[in-house]
Design a protein around this motif. Structure first.
Motif, mmCIF file in Angstrom:
data_model
loop_
_atom_site.group_PDB
_atom_site.id
_atom_site.type_symbol
_atom_site.label_atom_id
_atom_site.label_comp_id
_atom_site.label_asym_id
_atom_site.label_seq_id
_atom_site.Cartn_x
_atom_site.Cartn_y
_atom_site.Cartn_z
ATOM 1 N N SER A 1 1.374 11.900 4.379
ATOM 2 C CA SER A 1 0.605 12.293 3.198
ATOM 3 C C SER A 1 1.055 11.501 1.980
ATOM 4 C CB SER A 1 0.765 13.791 2.944
ATOM 5 O OG SER A 1 0.230 14.552 4.016
ATOM 6 N N THR A 2 2.349 11.250 1.871
ATOM 7 C CA THR A 2 2.878 10.461 0.760
ATOM 8 C C THR A 2 2.359 9.032 0.831
ATOM 9 O OG1 THR A 2 4.865 11.812 0.630
ATOM 10 C CG2 THR A 2 4.994 9.600 -0.304
ATOM 11 N N ALA A 3 2.376 8.455 2.023
ATOM 12 C CA ALA A 3 1.843 7.103 2.181
ATOM 13 C C ALA A 3 0.355 7.059 1.859
ATOM 14 C CB ALA A 3 2.097 6.607 3.599
ATOM 15 N N ASN A 4 -0.371 8.079 2.270
ATOM 16 C CA ASN A 4 -1.794 8.152 1.956
ATOM 17 C C ASN A 4 -2.009 8.211 0.447
ATOM 18 O OD1 ASN A 4 -4.598 8.392 2.623
ATOM 19 N ND2 ASN A 4 -4.459 10.586 2.207
ATOM 20 N N PHE A 5 -1.184 8.991 -0.242
ATOM 21 C CA PHE A 5 -1.263 9.065 -1.708
ATOM 22 C C PHE A 5 -1.095 7.672 -2.311
ATOM 23 C CE2 PHE A 5 0.332 9.236 -5.939
ATOM 24 C CZ PHE A 5 -0.149 10.383 -6.529
ATOM 25 N N LEU A 6 -0.040 6.964 -1.906
ATOM 26 C CA LEU A 6 0.248 5.659 -2.503
ATOM 27 C C LEU A 6 -0.845 4.643 -2.175
ATOM 28 C CD1 LEU A 6 4.102 5.503 -1.903
ATOM 29 C CD2 LEU A 6 2.916 5.906 -4.071
ATOM 30 N N LYS A 7 -1.344 4.682 -0.946
ATOM 31 C CA LYS A 7 -2.438 3.782 -0.581
ATOM 32 C C LYS A 7 -3.653 4.035 -1.458
ATOM 33 C CE LYS A 7 -5.473 2.453 3.249
ATOM 34 N NZ LYS A 7 -5.842 2.703 4.671
ATOM 35 N N ARG A 8 -4.005 5.303 -1.644
ATOM 36 C CA ARG A 8 -5.156 5.650 -2.481
ATOM 37 C C ARG A 8 -4.911 5.312 -3.947
ATOM 38 N NH1 ARG A 8 -8.337 9.708 0.055
ATOM 39 N NH2 ARG A 8 -9.501 9.863 -1.911
ATOM 40 N N ALA A 9 -3.631 5.267 -4.341
ATOM 41 C CA ALA A 9 -3.288 4.933 -5.725
ATOM 42 C C ALA A 9 -3.265 3.430 -5.974
ATOM 43 C CB ALA A 9 -1.930 5.535 -6.092
ATOM 44 N N PRO B 1 6.603 14.726 9.537
ATOM 45 C CA PRO B 1 5.571 13.700 9.734
ATOM 46 C C PRO B 1 4.369 13.879 8.814
ATOM 47 C CG PRO B 1 6.424 14.406 11.847
ATOM 48 C CD PRO B 1 6.992 15.345 10.832
ATOM 49 N N ASP B 2 3.889 15.104 8.661
ATOM 50 C CA ASP B 2 2.760 15.331 7.753
ATOM 51 C C ASP B 2 3.121 14.926 6.327
ATOM 52 O OD1 ASP B 2 1.458 16.360 9.930
ATOM 53 O OD2 ASP B 2 1.137 18.366 9.087
ATOM 54 N N PHE C 1 -0.576 14.642 10.380
ATOM 55 C CA PHE C 1 -0.110 13.472 11.113
ATOM 56 C C PHE C 1 0.548 13.822 12.436
ATOM 57 C CE2 PHE C 1 2.385 9.461 11.578
ATOM 58 C CZ PHE C 1 1.338 8.563 11.405
ATOM 59 N N ASP C 2 1.011 15.065 12.574
ATOM 60 C CA ASP C 2 1.651 15.444 13.837
ATOM 61 C C ASP C 2 0.663 16.022 14.841
ATOM 62 O OD1 ASP C 2 1.166 17.997 12.878
ATOM 63 O OD2 ASP C 2 3.267 18.470 12.475
ATOM 64 N N GLY C 3 -0.605 16.148 14.430
ATOM 65 C CA GLY C 3 -1.656 16.528 15.354
ATOM 66 C C GLY C 3 -1.694 17.981 15.760
ATOM 67 N N ASP C 4 -1.089 18.870 14.951
ATOM 68 C CA ASP C 4 -1.089 20.289 15.323
ATOM 69 C C ASP C 4 -2.250 21.053 14.706
ATOM 70 O OD1 ASP C 4 -0.367 20.513 12.673
ATOM 71 O OD2 ASP C 4 1.427 21.738 13.037
#
Length: 391
Positions: free
Chosen positions: A207-215, A202-203, A189-192
């Protein structure tokens, strides 16, 4: 002597068994995409840590009374720290919410419960813990998969092995992803150019939000809310999985804790009674299930949900837990430890973690003061220690 996989291992047997196991794993790792060079380089000096096997059946989510578990995870200290994190990372959290549709309070609550906002990643090297659990104890097949994935994380350059320390079971980083979860759901998420849950907040948050969205998280739903049951309510219908339309629960006489009616509509919800009919009751939606999927324990999901509510300004549960010896906040646990130290008990620094030495000291003091000698740190022993200190 340590019982492993139903057997008591004599001294030295674990090392010999580990060496033999690692030879077997080398071939399996190649099939999982780990090169022989990577395997040899990062396993040559590994030795088993047999302590982690004993933790398989002692996870706090399942053996700690719910009132102790919640008191230590959702306290005034963590709420204050969480609000500071919400302010400090507001810009990042706003972008995370825009991309994944998970609100900042929920993401920060996961961060707080998992690593105390990055203060406690866990100190066990993942390769040591996961190789040990791949060879001994229950669920070896599961842990072998996590072990091989950890080697792939290193092989692909996502993280250096010395940065991969975490829990006894292999979770790591700010929000404690298992290696396989990292591979599936971690984002840069930080683009590095790297997915980094250890050194990039940020990553980790994204990543946590992505987990919850996918769940299955839905932005238009609450996780649930506390409710009050009518007298003589049939609790056989309770259970997170036994979801019924909200209107059906209302028809059974369930109301909000302020006496108001439940939200109208057909939103499916399950009735959660974490301490039985005598404690707080909750109606929980699919968003609670998404939190549950993070660690497969209802007490864990409730801690995150409640912390998120508190970060938004919500209150403590209105219905008390059914105990006459309530749990302690972390500040109160540190006070217990300081009082024990003042009585001459060598338990180390007062860190608020009730470990073996603290429990043993508590048993001794409980016996001296005529209390139940269970080694538990609750309000009763705290008050007794305070009174004793004044005499």
């Amino acid at each position: 002597m340590l019982a492993v996989a139903g057997l008591a291992l004599p001294a030295g047997a674990s090392d010999a068994g580990f060496s033999s196991c690692m030879k077997t794993l080398r071939g399996e790792a190649a099939s999982a995409g780990v090169s022989p060079e990577t395997f040899d380089r990062h396993t040559a000096e590994l030795m088993p840590d047999m302590a982690v096997v004993g933790f398989l059946d002692a996870q706090p989510e399942f053996v700690t009374p719910i009132w102790d578990y919640m008191a230590g995870l959702v306290d005034a200290e963590r709420v204050a720290d969480g609000r500071e994190m919400l302010a400090q990372w507001a810009d990042v959290l706003a972008r995370v919410e825009a991309q994944y549709a998970v609100d900042p309070a929920t993401v920060v609550a996961v961060w707080g419960v998992e690593s105390n906002f990055g203060r406690n990643f866990g100190s066990r090297p993942l390769l040591t813990s996961l190789s040990t659990l791949s060879c001994f104890g229950r669920r070896q097949a599961f842990f072998r998969g996590e072990f091989f994935t950890t080697l792939k994380i290193i092989q692909e350059g996502h993280a250096a092995p010395e940065r991969l320390t975490g829990s006894w079971a292999g979770a790591f980083g700010h929000t404690q992803f298992m290696p396989s979860t990292f591979m599936r759901l971690a984002v840069d998420f930080d683009g590095d150019g790297r997915r980094d849950l250890v050194d990039s907040v940020p990553d980790a948050l994204a990543s946590t939000a992505n987990f919850l969205k996918r769940a299955g998280w839905r932005a238009d739903l609450p996780w649930g809310f506390e409710v009050v049951l009518p007298d003589r309510f049939d609790i056989s219908v309770a259970g997170r999985r036994n979801k019924q339309p909200m209107a059906d629960w209302a028809a059974r006489g369930i109301r909000l804790t302020d006496g108001g009616a439940l939200p109208a509509g057909s939103t499916p919800a399950g009735l959660l009674l974490p301490a039985g009919s005598g404690g707080p009751a909750f109606l929980v939606t699919r968003n609670f299930d998404a939190l549950y999927s993070y660690n497969a324990a209802e007490s864990y999901a409730l801690a995150i949900a409640h912390l998120a509510d508190r970060l938004r300004g919500g209150e403590a549960f209105r219905t008390p837990w059914p105990t006459d010896d309530a749990g302690l906040s972390r500040a109160e646990r540190r006070e217990v430890q300081r009082l024990l130290i003042a009585r001459g008990h060598d338990i180390g620094e007062p860190d608020g973690m009730i470990g073996a030495r603290t429990r043993e000291a508590l048993k001794q003091v409980q016996a001296e003061l005529g209390l139940k000698t269970d080694g538990r740190a609750g309000q009763r022993i705290l008050q007794a220690l305070r009174e004793a200190a004044l005499n």
